[in-house]
Design a protein around this motif. Sequence first.
Motif, PDB file in Angstrom:
ATOM      1  N   UNK A   5       0.899  -1.092   0.083  1.00  0.00           N
ATOM      2  CA  UNK A   5      -0.007   0.103  -0.014  1.00  0.00           C
ATOM      3  C   UNK A   5       0.877   1.226   0.034  1.00  0.00           C
ATOM      4  N   UNK A   6       0.458   2.274  -0.848  1.00  0.00           N
ATOM      5  CA  UNK A   6       1.287   3.501  -0.801  1.00  0.00           C
ATOM      6  C   UNK A   6       0.185   4.518  -0.441  1.00  0.00           C
ATOM      7  N   UNK A   7       0.310   5.491   0.408  1.00  0.00           N
ATOM      8  CA  UNK A   7      -0.548   6.737   0.514  1.00  0.00           C
ATOM      9  C   UNK A   7      -0.003   7.818   0.197  1.00  0.00           C
ATOM     10  N   UNK A   8      -0.385   8.656  -0.391  1.00  0.00           N
ATOM     11  CA  UNK A   8       0.267   9.955  -0.798  1.00  0.00           C
ATOM     12  C   UNK A   8      -0.570  11.114  -0.241  1.00  0.00           C
ATOM     13  N   UNK A   9       0.019  12.148   0.287  1.00  0.00           N
ATOM     14  CA  UNK A   9      -0.874  13.592   0.810  1.00  0.00           C
ATOM     15  C   UNK A   9      -0.080  14.594   0.070  1.00  0.00           C
TER      16      UNK A   9
END
Length: 99
Positions: A5-9
């Motif tokens: 999983x990759x989360x980008x803000x």
Amino acid sequence: MKITEVRVSLRDDAKLKAFASITLENCFVIRGLKIIEGKTGTFVAMPSRKRKDGEYQDIAHPINNSSREEMERVILDEYYRELERARTAEEPPKVPDPS
């Protein structure tokens, strides 16, 4: 070890383009990665802390170039997808021409 999983803000800054978090094998999270626009292009900076001598030291990082390149590729791919989602969310919906 596979990134699951990759989360980008996204950020609105000249150099700091986004923060990212990754999950490895659905069981280990690394937060505080930074997506930076540098002189030679966009890259991923590992989470770091400032030492007493004023220098920064990575808290977590890949130990070989192939792992670093793969990690950066996966994170930047998600960053560009997130940029595209943000861009399309800002555009008004296209109304078909009635003629």
